[in-house]
Design a protein around this motif. Structure first.
Motif, mmCIF file in Angstrom:
data_model
loop_
_atom_site.group_PDB
_atom_site.id
_atom_site.type_symbol
_atom_site.label_atom_id
_atom_site.label_comp_id
_atom_site.label_asym_id
_atom_site.label_seq_id
_atom_site.Cartn_x
_atom_site.Cartn_y
_atom_site.Cartn_z
ATOM 1 N N THR A 1 0.502 -0.906 -0.154
ATOM 2 C CA THR A 1 0.126 0.379 0.333
ATOM 3 C C THR A 1 0.741 1.182 -0.390
ATOM 4 O O THR A 1 1.167 1.563 1.043
ATOM 5 C CB THR A 1 -0.760 -0.114 1.331
ATOM 6 N N PRO A 2 1.305 2.266 -1.078
ATOM 7 C CA PRO A 2 0.614 1.863 -2.195
ATOM 8 C C PRO A 2 1.101 0.760 -2.852
ATOM 9 O O PRO A 2 2.736 0.083 -3.212
ATOM 10 C CB PRO A 2 0.180 2.966 -3.300
ATOM 11 N N ARG A 3 0.753 0.076 -3.844
ATOM 12 C CA ARG A 3 1.237 -1.601 -4.549
ATOM 13 C C ARG A 3 1.968 -0.379 -5.495
ATOM 14 O O ARG A 3 2.191 0.592 -6.760
ATOM 15 C CB ARG A 3 0.108 -2.246 -5.678
ATOM 16 N N SER B 1 -8.080 2.668 -8.801
ATOM 17 C CA SER B 1 -6.583 3.103 -8.702
ATOM 18 C C SER B 1 -6.344 4.256 -9.282
ATOM 19 O O SER B 1 -6.445 3.796 -10.243
ATOM 20 C CB SER B 1 -4.927 1.853 -8.977
ATOM 21 N N PRO C 1 -4.104 3.333 -4.689
ATOM 22 C CA PRO C 1 -6.225 3.745 -4.494
ATOM 23 C C PRO C 1 -5.989 4.627 -4.421
ATOM 24 O O PRO C 1 -6.348 5.301 -3.439
ATOM 25 C CB PRO C 1 -6.091 3.011 -2.665
#
Length: 101
Positions: free
Chosen positions: A23-25, A45, A97
């Motif tokens: 998070t975040p990826r 996203s 996100p």
């Protein structure tokens, strides 16, 4: 505590997770010359792509953007995206996100 990673150590896959905490990826994307990722979406996203090496032709919806090292693009993941490597390329991709306004 910060998490530090070297992109050069991420050799196991073309789409390598950069950090353990997703998070975040954050993904290191490596594409061979003439390789394309098929059209897809990330509707949950906002996406940021930073080209580190190579040259990428990025298709977003109907538009095409020619990206070079140092270029950064941000877009809503709810549209079709398809990166194509004009030459062997590496990019850092962040999937942030969406937050409710």
């Amino acid at each position: 505590m910060p998490e530090v990673t070297s992109l050069e150590t991420l050799e196991e896959a073309p789409h390598a997770e950069v950090f353990e905490d997703r998070t975040p990826r954050t993904v290191r994307l490596r594409l061979h010359a003439d390789e394309r990722v098929p059209k897809h979406r990330h509707p949950e996203s906002n996406v940021v792509i930073h080209v580190i090496t190579g040259a990428v032709e990025l298709t977003l919806g109907e538009a095409v953007y020619d990206l070079e090292p140092g270029d950064v693009v941000r877009f809503d993941g709810d549209q079709d995206v398809s990166p194509y490597a004009v030459e062997e390329s590496t990019a850092l991709v962040v999937f942030a996100p969406k937050t409710e306004s």
